[in-house]
Every structure is written in C-alpha cells, then in structure tokens.
Design an enzyme around this catalytic site. Sequence first.
Site, PDB file in Angstrom:
ATOM      1  N   ARG A 291      -2.219 -14.192   4.684  1.00  0.00           N
ATOM      2  CA  ARG A 291      -3.168 -13.336   5.831  1.00  0.00           C
ATOM      3  C   ARG A 291      -2.232 -13.694   7.142  1.00  0.00           C
ATOM      4  O   ARG A 291      -2.192 -12.697   7.836  1.00  0.00           O
ATOM      5  CB  ARG A 291      -4.371 -14.066   5.926  1.00  0.00           C
ATOM      6  CG  ARG A 291      -5.230 -13.934   4.502  1.00  0.00           C
ATOM      7  CD  ARG A 291      -5.622 -12.818   4.599  1.00  0.00           C
ATOM      8  NE  ARG A 291      -6.459 -12.055   5.594  1.00  0.00           N
ATOM      9  CZ  ARG A 291      -7.210 -10.818   5.400  1.00  0.00           C
ATOM     10  NH1 ARG A 291      -7.131 -10.221   4.285  1.00  0.00           N
ATOM     11  NH2 ARG A 291      -8.005 -10.459   6.419  1.00  0.00           N
TER      12      ARG A 291
ATOM     13  N   LYS B 253       0.784  -1.105  -0.116  1.00  0.00           N
ATOM     14  CA  LYS B 253       0.088  -0.091  -0.011  1.00  0.00           C
ATOM     15  C   LYS B 253       0.793   1.346   0.094  1.00  0.00           C
ATOM     16  O   LYS B 253       2.125   1.102   0.266  1.00  0.00           O
ATOM     17  CB  LYS B 253      -0.955   0.111   1.170  1.00  0.00           C
ATOM     18  CG  LYS B 253      -2.082  -1.272   1.148  1.00  0.00           C
ATOM     19  CD  LYS B 253      -2.960  -1.040   2.225  1.00  0.00           C
ATOM     20  CE  LYS B 253      -4.158  -2.176   2.083  1.00  0.00           C
ATOM     21  NZ  LYS B 253      -5.091  -2.258   3.097  1.00  0.00           N
TER      22      LYS B 253
ATOM     23  N   ARG C  98       2.329  -6.269   9.639  1.00  0.00           N
ATOM     24  CA  ARG C  98       1.657  -5.118   9.830  1.00  0.00           C
ATOM     25  C   ARG C  98       2.341  -4.812  11.181  1.00  0.00           C
ATOM     26  O   ARG C  98       2.037  -3.560  11.619  1.00  0.00           O
ATOM     27  CB  ARG C  98       0.108  -5.417   9.839  1.00  0.00           C
ATOM     28  CG  ARG C  98      -0.433  -5.247   8.466  1.00  0.00           C
ATOM     29  CD  ARG C  98      -1.837  -5.844   8.485  1.00  0.00           C
ATOM     30  NE  ARG C  98      -2.488  -5.540   7.221  1.00  0.00           N
ATOM     31  CZ  ARG C  98      -3.644  -6.104   6.818  1.00  0.00           C
ATOM     32  NH1 ARG C  98      -4.269  -6.893   7.607  1.00  0.00           N
ATOM     33  NH2 ARG C  98      -4.211  -5.557   5.573  1.00  0.00           N
TER      34      ARG C  98
ATOM     35  N   ASN D 154      -2.222   0.210   6.798  1.00  0.00           N
ATOM     36  CA  ASN D 154      -1.357  -0.980   7.231  1.00  0.00           C
ATOM     37  C   ASN D 154      -0.614  -1.831   6.254  1.00  0.00           C
ATOM     38  O   ASN D 154      -0.677  -3.087   6.500  1.00  0.00           O
ATOM     39  CB  ASN D 154      -2.703  -1.677   7.831  1.00  0.00           C
ATOM     40  CG  ASN D 154      -3.796  -2.149   6.802  1.00  0.00           C
ATOM     41  OD1 ASN D 154      -3.703  -1.853   5.477  1.00  0.00           O
ATOM     42  ND2 ASN D 154      -4.665  -2.661   7.351  1.00  0.00           N
TER      43      ASN D 154
ATOM     44  N   GLU E  48      -9.559 -10.966  -7.989  1.00  0.00           N
ATOM     45  CA  GLU E  48      -8.697  -9.658  -7.702  1.00  0.00           C
ATOM     46  C   GLU E  48      -7.207  -9.793  -8.550  1.00  0.00           C
ATOM     47  O   GLU E  48      -7.010  -8.922  -9.113  1.00  0.00           O
ATOM     48  CB  GLU E  48      -8.023  -9.639  -6.187  1.00  0.00           C
ATOM     49  CG  GLU E  48      -9.377  -9.283  -5.246  1.00  0.00           C
ATOM     50  CD  GLU E  48      -8.965  -9.212  -3.871  1.00  0.00           C
ATOM     51  OE1 GLU E  48      -7.679  -9.656  -3.541  1.00  0.00           O
ATOM     52  OE2 GLU E  48     -10.009  -9.116  -2.947  1.00  0.00           O
TER      53      GLU E  48
ATOM     54  N   HIS F 145      -2.315  -5.245   1.498  1.00  0.00           N
ATOM     55  CA  HIS F 145      -3.489  -6.130   1.292  1.00  0.00           C
ATOM     56  C   HIS F 145      -3.406  -7.600   0.956  1.00  0.00           C
ATOM     57  O   HIS F 145      -2.475  -7.804   0.177  1.00  0.00           O
ATOM     58  CB  HIS F 145      -4.397  -5.287   0.345  1.00  0.00           C
ATOM     59  CG  HIS F 145      -5.412  -6.287  -0.571  1.00  0.00           C
ATOM     60  ND1 HIS F 145      -6.543  -6.361   0.209  1.00  0.00           N
ATOM     61  CD2 HIS F 145      -5.576  -6.999  -1.420  1.00  0.00           C
ATOM     62  CE1 HIS F 145      -7.565  -7.268  -0.438  1.00  0.00           C
ATOM     63  NE2 HIS F 145      -6.938  -7.620  -1.398  1.00  0.00           N
TER      64      HIS F 145
ATOM     65  N   PHE G 119     -15.633   3.646   6.454  1.00  0.00           N
ATOM     66  CA  PHE G 119     -14.162   4.236   6.384  1.00  0.00           C
ATOM     67  C   PHE G 119     -14.176   4.049   4.799  1.00  0.00           C
ATOM     68  O   PHE G 119     -12.850   4.338   4.296  1.00  0.00           O
ATOM     69  CB  PHE G 119     -13.135   3.187   7.165  1.00  0.00           C
ATOM     70  CG  PHE G 119     -13.255   1.729   6.854  1.00  0.00           C
ATOM     71  CD1 PHE G 119     -13.027   1.232   5.594  1.00  0.00           C
ATOM     72  CD2 PHE G 119     -14.091   0.942   7.614  1.00  0.00           C
ATOM     73  CE1 PHE G 119     -13.064  -0.390   5.316  1.00  0.00           C
ATOM     74  CE2 PHE G 119     -14.104  -0.514   7.259  1.00  0.00           C
ATOM     75  CZ  PHE G 119     -13.664  -1.044   6.221  1.00  0.00           C
TER      76      PHE G 119
ATOM     77  N   THR H 242      -5.495  -6.766  10.800  1.00  0.00           N
ATOM     78  CA  THR H 242      -5.930  -5.342  10.175  1.00  0.00           C
ATOM     79  C   THR H 242      -5.356  -4.269  10.916  1.00  0.00           C
ATOM     80  O   THR H 242      -4.623  -3.324  10.500  1.00  0.00           O
ATOM     81  CB  THR H 242      -7.486  -5.219   9.869  1.00  0.00           C
ATOM     82  OG1 THR H 242      -7.838  -6.341   9.353  1.00  0.00           O
ATOM     83  CG2 THR H 242      -7.599  -3.909   9.195  1.00  0.00           C
TER      84      THR H 242
ATOM     85  N   TYR I 133     -12.382  -2.056  -3.959  1.00  0.00           N
ATOM     86  CA  TYR I 133     -13.052  -2.149  -2.782  1.00  0.00           C
ATOM     87  C   TYR I 133     -14.563  -2.195  -2.537  1.00  0.00           C
ATOM     88  O   TYR I 133     -15.063  -1.662  -1.618  1.00  0.00           O
ATOM     89  CB  TYR I 133     -12.299  -1.146  -1.916  1.00  0.00           C
ATOM     90  CG  TYR I 133     -10.857  -1.388  -1.300  1.00  0.00           C
ATOM     91  CD1 TYR I 133     -10.665  -2.385  -0.501  1.00  0.00           C
ATOM     92  CD2 TYR I 133      -9.786  -0.652  -1.468  1.00  0.00           C
ATOM     93  CE1 TYR I 133      -9.358  -2.603   0.154  1.00  0.00           C
ATOM     94  CE2 TYR I 133      -8.451  -0.913  -1.220  1.00  0.00           C
ATOM     95  CZ  TYR I 133      -8.257  -1.981  -0.067  1.00  0.00           C
ATOM     96  OH  TYR I 133      -7.300  -2.472   0.287  1.00  0.00           O
TER      97      TYR I 133
HETATM   98  P1  RTP Z   1      -7.131  -5.965   3.200  1.00  0.00           P
HETATM   99  O1  RTP Z   1      -8.574  -6.388   2.757  1.00  0.00           O
HETATM  100  O2  RTP Z   1      -6.520  -4.783   2.863  1.00  0.00           O
HETATM  101  O3  RTP Z   1      -6.168  -7.069   2.994  1.00  0.00           O
HETATM  102  O4  RTP Z   1      -7.447  -5.702   4.802  1.00  0.00           O
HETATM  103  P2  RTP Z   1      -8.342  -6.506   5.690  1.00  0.00           P
HETATM  104  O5  RTP Z   1      -9.058  -7.760   4.965  1.00  0.00           O
HETATM  105  O6  RTP Z   1      -7.105  -6.937   6.912  1.00  0.00           O
HETATM  106  O7  RTP Z   1      -9.283  -5.620   6.187  1.00  0.00           O
HETATM  107  P3  RTP Z   1     -10.623  -5.191   5.715  1.00  0.00           P
HETATM  108  O8  RTP Z   1     -11.888  -5.444   6.723  1.00  0.00           O
HETATM  109  O9  RTP Z   1     -10.988  -5.953   4.318  1.00  0.00           O
HETATM  110  O10 RTP Z   1     -10.529  -3.662   5.449  1.00  0.00           O
HETATM  111  C1  RTP Z   1      -9.781  -3.312   4.122  1.00  0.00           C
HETATM  112  C2  RTP Z   1      -9.231  -2.220   4.537  1.00  0.00           C
HETATM  113  O11 RTP Z   1      -9.815  -0.979   5.077  1.00  0.00           O
HETATM  114  C3  RTP Z   1      -8.958  -0.161   5.931  1.00  0.00           C
HETATM  115  N1  RTP Z   1      -9.702  -0.275   7.156  1.00  0.00           N
HETATM  116  N2  RTP Z   1      -9.856   1.049   7.913  1.00  0.00           N
HETATM  117  N3  RTP Z   1     -10.674   3.104   9.662  1.00  0.00           N
HETATM  118  C4  RTP Z   1     -11.055   1.907   9.909  1.00  0.00           C
HETATM  119  O12 RTP Z   1     -11.743   1.358  10.624  1.00  0.00           O
HETATM  120  C5  RTP Z   1     -10.505   0.745   8.657  1.00  0.00           C
HETATM  121  N4  RTP Z   1     -10.822  -0.392   8.706  1.00  0.00           N
HETATM  122  C6  RTP Z   1     -10.201  -1.109   7.784  1.00  0.00           C
HETATM  123  C7  RTP Z   1      -7.707  -1.016   6.121  1.00  0.00           C
HETATM  124  O13 RTP Z   1      -6.758  -0.334   5.351  1.00  0.00           O
HETATM  125  C8  RTP Z   1      -8.143  -2.258   5.900  1.00  0.00           C
HETATM  126  O14 RTP Z   1      -6.980  -3.003   5.273  1.00  0.00           O
HETATM  127 MG    MG Z   2     -10.133  -7.524   3.064  1.00  0.00          MG
END
Ligand code: RTP
Ligand code: MG
Length: 140
Positions: free
Chosen positions: A87, A11, A104, A114, A128, A117, A59, A93, A51
């Site tokens: 993962r 990222k 992370r 973070n 993807e 992805h 968010f 996250t 996304y």
């Molecule tokens: P990713 O999709 O990026 O691999 O991350 P992830 O599965 O661990 O998390 P996900 O719930 O899919 O959220 C996607 C990305 O959104 C941002 N985020 N911001 N401000 C917030 O509360 C918040 N929560 C998530 C993060 O960049 C997260 O990786």
């Molecule tokens: Mg995700």
Amino acid sequence: MAIERTFSIIKPDATRRNLTGKINAKLEDAGLRIVAQKRIHMTRAQAESFYGVHRERPFFNDLVTFMISGPVVVQVLEGENAVARNREVMGATNPANADAGTIRKEFAESIEANSVHGSDSLENAAIEIAYFFAGTEIVG
Ligand code: RTP
Ligand code: MG
C-alpha cells in the site's frame, strides 16, 4: 515483522502503456517478491465479483468497465509486512494525493485509472489470492 502475502493487480491503463516491468521494479525495490504472476483479461462477472464490496458506490459500473477494458496482470507479493508495504509503494488512490516515488504518483492517469490494486488487509489478501490463484501456482 511478519512475512505476509498480498494480492496485487497491474490495471489496464498500465498494461496498455507497457508499464508492467517498471511497476514490477518498484515492487521489487520495495522489498516485495513476486511469487505468482499471470496476465489475464477479466470477464465482467469476475470483475463485478472481485469489486463486490464497492457494488453500492457511484463509481462501481465505471470501475468494472475500466477493469475489463484490457488485460491485467494479477500477482501474489511476499515480504515483511507485505500488505502495508505494498500500500505504501502504491501511493494514495488519487494520484494527485500520492507521495513522490510511489507507483501511482509516477504512473497513474486518474483516480480510476490508477495503475495498481493492492489488498487492504491480510484477511482480504487471502480471499483475493484464492480468487485468482491455485496454491500450486504460488512459488515462494
Ligand atoms: P484498490 O482497491 O484498487 O487497491 O484501490 P484503493 O483501495 O486505493 O481504492 P478503493 O477505495 O478500494 O477503490 C477501488 C478502485 O476504484 C476506483 N475508484 N474510482 N471515480 C472515483 O471516485 C473512484 N474512486 C475509486 C479506483 O480504481 C480505485 O483504485
Ligand atoms: Mg481498495
């Protein structure tokens, strides 16, 4: 154990701090092979579509703005159980909850910035990968 492919993004917070090599080393040390990789600057439309599942989340707009704030490195990773393995090495996250040794935990700045992805399922990995790479760009 199945050989899988998963999709990864380094990222903008990580490209800005010149961490792509350190992150790739973590991925490779975890047994993942980088079989495709390119540095791009996503358009807003591309990031919104990528996304799209998060469109209703509070968010979403901040996330899209962050993801287009600088270049990213999109990757295809191959290896045994690659989706779950990636993962694991990414960590939680929120970096505050990430295990020691994960990408992370070591590099992320915040729950949003973070650093990486990774696809959350084999089905989403295929979607993807196809979104960013032609089959001819992936060399296993
Ligand atoms: P990713 O999709 O990026 O691999 O991350 P992830 O599965 O661990 O998390 P996900 O719930 O899919 O959220 C996607 C990305 O959104 C941002 N985020 N911001 N401000 C917030 O509360 C918040 N929560 C998530 C993060 O960049 C997260 O990786
Ligand atoms: Mg995700």
